[in-house]
Design a protein around this motif. Structure first.
Motif, PDB file in Angstrom:
ATOM      1  N   ASP A   1       0.810  -1.218   0.000  1.00 12.49           N
ATOM      2  CA  ASP A   1       0.000   0.000   0.000  1.00 12.49           C
ATOM      3  C   ASP A   1       0.843   1.268   0.000  1.00 12.49           C
ATOM      4  N   GLY A   2       1.973   1.267   0.711  1.00 10.77           N
ATOM      5  CA  GLY A   2       2.778   2.479   0.819  1.00 10.77           C
ATOM      6  C   GLY A   2       2.220   3.488   1.801  1.00 10.77           C
ATOM      7  N   THR A   3       1.212   3.100   2.587  1.00  8.34           N
ATOM      8  CA  THR A   3       0.598   4.036   3.535  1.00  8.34           C
ATOM      9  C   THR A   3       0.711   3.557   4.979  1.00  8.34           C
TER      10      THR A   3
ATOM     11  N   MET B   1      -0.043   0.508   6.172  1.00 12.78           N
ATOM     12  CA  MET B   1      -1.175  -0.297   6.567  1.00 12.78           C
ATOM     13  C   MET B   1      -0.894  -1.801   6.556  1.00 12.78           C
ATOM     14  N   CYS B   2       0.088  -2.256   5.754  1.00  8.42           N
ATOM     15  CA  CYS B   2       0.243  -3.708   5.595  1.00  8.42           C
ATOM     16  C   CYS B   2       1.453  -4.273   6.326  1.00  8.42           C
ATOM     17  N   GLY B   3       2.451  -3.453   6.616  1.00 10.20           N
ATOM     18  CA  GLY B   3       3.625  -3.971   7.313  1.00 10.20           C
ATOM     19  C   GLY B   3       4.547  -4.804   6.430  1.00 10.20           C
ATOM     20  N   GLY B   4       4.251  -4.898   5.145  1.00  9.66           N
ATOM     21  CA  GLY B   4       5.084  -5.700   4.252  1.00  9.66           C
ATOM     22  C   GLY B   4       6.476  -5.107   4.069  1.00  9.66           C
ATOM     23  N   CYS B   5       6.592  -3.797   4.277  1.00 12.57           N
ATOM     24  CA  CYS B   5       7.846  -3.100   4.004  1.00 12.57           C
ATOM     25  C   CYS B   5       8.702  -2.976   5.246  1.00 12.57           C
TER      26      CYS B   5
ATOM     27  N   ALA C   1       9.229   1.028   6.093  1.00 17.30           N
ATOM     28  CA  ALA C   1       9.979   1.919   5.197  1.00 17.30           C
ATOM     29  C   ALA C   1       9.068   2.947   4.530  1.00 17.30           C
ATOM     30  N   CYS C   2       7.812   2.615   4.262  1.00 20.92           N
ATOM     31  CA  CYS C   2       6.966   3.536   3.501  1.00 20.92           C
ATOM     32  C   CYS C   2       6.543   4.762   4.287  1.00 20.92           C
ATOM     33  N   VAL C   3       6.380   4.645   5.602  1.00 24.88           N
ATOM     34  CA  VAL C   3       5.960   5.818   6.380  1.00 24.88           C
ATOM     35  C   VAL C   3       7.023   6.294   7.366  1.00 24.88           C
TER      36      VAL C   3
END
Ligand SMILES: Cc1cc2nc3c(=O)[nH]c(=O)nc-3n(C[C@H](O)[C@H](O)[C@H](O)COP(=O)(O)OP(=O)(O)OC[C@H]3O[C@@H](n4cnc5c(N)ncnc54)[C@H](O)[C@@H]3O)c2cc1C
Ligand SMILES: Cc1cc2nc3c(=O)[nH]c(=O)nc-3n(C[C@H](O)[C@H](O)[C@H](O)COP(=O)(O)OP(=O)(O)OC[C@H]3O[C@@H](n4cnc5c(N)ncnc54)[C@H](O)[C@@H]3O)c2cc1C
Ligand code: SF4
Ligand code: SF4
Ligand code: FES
Lengths: 297, 496
Positions: free
Chosen positions: A230-232, A234-238, A249-251
């Motif tokens: 998502d890049g926001t 929300m998912c924790g994948g990053c 990393a995204c936020v």
């Protein structure tokens, strides 16, 4: 801001106004997005979907021009989505979704002597930071690494925005024969007063640069590129390991203190979807082959 | 009908059963499990309501739906009238009828439930909501335009309901959503087999008919700030409903192994990105053969049942408390059990175990027992010494809660509370004049209906602030303002 500026093209998509090809795998897209062109800051990225069934892929803002109302992406075709875009993204066509600017902008502090190191894929993303530091009054040296001379791009842009540019190629066909980390050692020897290093590129390259500056205690930032959805936030994948803590990393990034980053963890996590990515690529190549056959090529 | 008084003895004693997709079939598809009542079933169930003069069920509903009133209309074959009653309090009956934790809310307080099974309020609500969608009842009301522009940040249930109320009040409403599709958790989190996308699309279309505009791919805070919205962009009022996001990891060894992911990531890939159709869609799906899901809330149930449908052979729920404390909707736990999910109650993971390649190979757990009640009033799980054991799995999904999403906090001057959520007063007003907030970004993870209620409360306060006062409710309108019944309207009174 006017009313029409707030229209973010949800219905119509985002128009590609310029394209350049730097090699058989690297291409540049300039996209019309006036609102983002104004909001973007060095270090930020966007998430792109080329079509509604596509994947959300993160790409660094390699440039942005508020006057032209455009943003620029430089993309390396490595897998299904980026290769498909290499074929489908032509001037006049539209991307289905472009969201951003995402991530915390680079903190352009009070550094006076800055070195920006870009390796391969990382050359374009480091450009806004090099320019940003220069505009903030720092003396900027950029080290740009490519595999060989024909792959070199944007040397002119860097020369215009920096005080010094050092080109490195793996085979010596242009500039210094060697890796950017070798170039970095050389520049640090020439400028003992370097007070900020920025490195963007493949993970092993960023790791190597971090090891060069660690013993010298020079503040060093890297821009991390974990797999994102998502890049926001929300998912924790990053998620990445920074010292003992887990960050998204995204936020929380994508810039982090290079001396705190657990690069080995990142390398393992980047391999996560390798099997699936391979399957998608196979299918896509097969599709292209069938298409070429049908076209009588 | 109303002539003969209903008593607990005269009403049908058994709750009207609802048809469901057979468990053996449904673990291979994403079609809806609960098939809903037909008209005859709804009518029968409606006759079980005692039409209590002081209905407790209404107190149990976070938005105070006049439950006996809508059920009475159903009993009189007036589905349209039932819808009108619902529409006074809820924007999304077809959604809430499906996903509300009714056993803790309306149905948990139902008088009939003291001796028999409670009236199936949620199923009845869904029946009415579905009929309204099928027949397109959410008609466009007469709206008198006002000069006000309202901006809504986030398109989840709180944003949707605030948008609807403000549009009905004649404002020009724009909803900004970071994703490429609107709907919030309803879209990316709750799977199709519980809440089909068609239902969400229909509700969003209803909003569009009210004149609400959706701008997707818009990350507010970063593309423009909240301050810019009320400043240079000219929004008269702004509502923030950005949800809770930011999933928690357990913080145990092995958290960053490949194969450990948050339920949000699993569900987003599957639901929003269509990864279950990979590779015909481009987003890959992390697919385990033996999956453990940690947690037992609604998110955990969805992760368990999605994993099952994606083809996992063994799906285990690890929860450190017992079934009695499990926070998920009762229907979901029941459905999960029918679908062959294994529940290990009183089990806490200590470590995720990895192989040489950094992939998950198992989880080391510890047995728990229930001790003294803790701050939440639930009995605190305490470890049983020497009870450690391992289970073999190749994927671990964390569904253990979320923290506040940081983006709005990072990019605005809004006051936040200690935990990073947006601080508001009881109307949802934030520390910035003209800016309201509600839903999960204020309360932390809660429920759809609570988020919706928060959106509407904020809308009421916004209208007052803009000098738009609402003409009571629609039901009162026929008597109080002489407006024809069924016309959603607002009489504006300038509040000096
Ligand atoms: C913040 C951020 C900024 C980025 N900026 C750029 C950019 O400016 N230009 C650019 O070309 N790429 C950039 N990337 C990487 C880009 O997102 C990936 O290359 C892309 O998602 C690959 O998609 P694909 O389907 O074509 O390839 P896939 O089939 O998904 O992958 C092909 C290969 O690429 C590797 N890969 C996949 N995802 C990533 C990733 N996130 N980072 C590194 N390698 C990956 C895989 O391990 C695999 O070996 C960035 C990534 C992040 C997170
Ligand atoms: C898997 C799952 C299952 C659930 N099951 C149930 C259930 O059965 N019953 C129930 O009652 N509740 C359930 N819940 C809880 C319920 O869904 C939430 O409480 C509710 O959706 C909260 O609504 P919201 O409007 O606050 O935010 P959300 O629904 O979270 O929506 C927020 C939206 O804002 C967008 N956004 C975020 N930041 C920005 C930004 N900066 N700019 C623009 N847009 C932004 C997001 O992309 C998102 O679309 C569940 C939750 C999950 C995750
Ligand atoms: S909105 Fe939810 S709690 Fe309220 S009556 Fe409907 S199902 Fe019950
Ligand atoms: S409490 Fe139960 S029986 Fe009484 S009005 Fe409500 S639903 Fe009907
Ligand atoms: S990409 Fe999902 S949290 Fe960062």
């Amino acid at each position: 801001m006017t009313q029409s500026d707030t229209q973010t093209n949800t219905a119509t998509g985002y128009e590609i106004v310029r394209r350049e090809d730097y090699s058989d795998v690297t291409y540049m897209l300039e996209i019309r997005h006036p609102l983002m062109a104004r909001a973007a800051r060095p270090g930020q990225f966007v998430i792109v979907m080329s079509h509604p069934e596509g994947e959300r892929i993160p790409l660094t803002l390699a440039d942005f021009d508020a006057a032209r109302g455009t943003i620029t992406l430089v993309i390396q075709a490595v897998g299904k989505s980026t290769r498909e875009m290499q074929q489908s993204c032509q001037v006049g066509t539209r991307l289905y979704a472009v969201a951003g600017p995402m991530g915390v902008p680079t903190h352009l502090g009070h550094a006076k002597q800055v070195v920006c190191v870009g390796g391969g894929l990382g050359v374009a993303p480091i450009y806004p930071q090099a320019r940003g530091y220069h505009e903030a009054g720092a003396r900027v040296t950029s080290i740009l690494g490519f595999r060989n001379a024909p792959l070199v791009f944007w040397e002119d842009r860097f020369r215009a925005a920096c005080d010094e540019v050092l080109l490195c190629t793996d085979d010596g066909s242009a500039g210094l024969h060697g890796f950017v980390s070798d170039g970095l050692r050389q520049v640090l020897a020439a400028h003992p007063d370097v007070d900020q290093v920025v490195a963007i590129g493949p993970v092993p390259m960023m790791k190597a640069c971090a090891e060069v500056t660690r013993p010298l205690g020079i503040p060093t930032t890297v821009s991390l590129n974990p797999i994102m959805v998502d890049g926001t936030g929300m998912c924790g994948g990053c998620r990445v390991k920074i010292g003992e803590t887990v960050k998204f990393a995204c936020v929380d990034g994508p810039d982090f203190d290079a001396h705190q980053v657990d690069f080995d963890d990142l390398i393992v996590r980047l391999r996560r979807y390798r099997g699936e990515e391979h399957a998608a690529m196979e299918r896509f190549s097969e599709h292209c082959r069938m298409h070429d056959m049908a076209a009588g090529l | 009908m109303a002539a003969k008084k209903r008593t607990i003895r005269t009403i049908p004693q058994e709750r009207t059963p609802v048809r469901e997709q057979d468990p053996a079939a449904r673990i291979h598809n994403f079609d809806e499990v609960n098939c809903g009542y037909d008209a005859a079933e709804a009518k029968r169930e409606s006759s079980r309501c005692l039409l209590c003069p002081e209905p407790l069920c209404v107190k149990g509903c976070p938005v105070g739906i006049d439950i006996p009133a809508f059920i009475a209309r159903l009993g009189a074959d007036d589905v349209h009238g039932a819808y009108d009653v619902l529409a006074r309090s809820t924007l999304l009956p077809a959604v809430c009828g499906r996903v509300c934790p009714q056993e803790n809310q309306c149905e948990g307080r139902c008088k009939g439930g003291e001796m028999l099974e409670p009236v199936a309020i949620g199923r009845l609500e869904r029946f009415v909501g579905d009929r309204a969608i099928a027949e397109g009842w959410a008609r466009r009301p007469y709206i008198e335009p006002t000069p006000f522009k309202v901006g809504i940040v986030g398109s989840g249930p709180s944003g949707m309901s605030c948008a609807a109320d403000m549009a009905r009040a004649g404002c020009e409403v724009t909803v900004f959503e970071a994703f490429h599709l609107p709907g919030g958790v309803l879209r990316y989190g709750i799977p199709d087999f519980r809440l089909p996308n068609a239902v969400i699309d229909a509700e969003l279309d209803g909003l569009r008919r009210l004149g609400v505009r959706f701008e997707c791919n818009t990350l507010v805070g970063r593309l423009f700030t909240i301050e810019q919205m009320i400043g240079e962009m000219g929004f008269s009022a702004v509502f923030i409903g950005t949800g809770a996001g930011y999933p928690t990891m357990l913080g145990i060894p092995g958290d960053s192994l490949n194969g450990v992911l948050s339920a949000n990531e699993l569900l987003t890939r599957c639901n929003l990105m269509g990864a279950r159709e990979f590779p015909s869609r481009d987003t890959p799906m992390p697919l385990g053969k033996r999956v453990a899901v940690v947690g037992a809330g609604n998110t955990a149930m969805d992760a368990l049942r999605v994993s099952r449908r994606l083809g996992a052979e063994q799906v285990t729920c690890l929860y450190r408390r017992s079934r009695a404390e499990c926070p998920a909707r009762a229907e979901e736990v029941h459905h999960a059990e029918q679908e062959g999910i294994v529940f290990q109650w009183l089990a806490a993971p200590l470590e995720v175990l990895g192989d040489a390649q950094g992939n998950v190979r198992g989880v080391r757990c510890q047995k728990m027992e229930l001790g003294e009640p803790d701050a939440s009033g639930r009995r605190r799980p305490v470890p049983v010494p020497g009870s450690e054991y391992e289970i073999e799995v190749d994927q671990v999904v964390y569904a253990i809660g979320t923290n506040a999403n940081p983006i709005i906090g990072q990019t605005s001057g809004l006051a936040l509370n200690k935990r990073g959520y947006i601080a508001t007063d009881e109307t949802g007003a934030t520390s910035l004049a003209g800016v309201w907030a509600g839903g999960d970004i204020v309360t932390g993870a809660a429920t759809v209906i609570e988020a919706m209620g928060a959106g509407r409360r904020a809308a009421t306060a916004m209208k007052r602030w803009l000098g738009l006062a609402e003409s009571q409710t629609e039901a009162a309108a026929d008597t109080m303002f002489g407006l024809p019944r069924g016309v959603h309207n607002f009489v504006r009174l300038r509040v000096a």
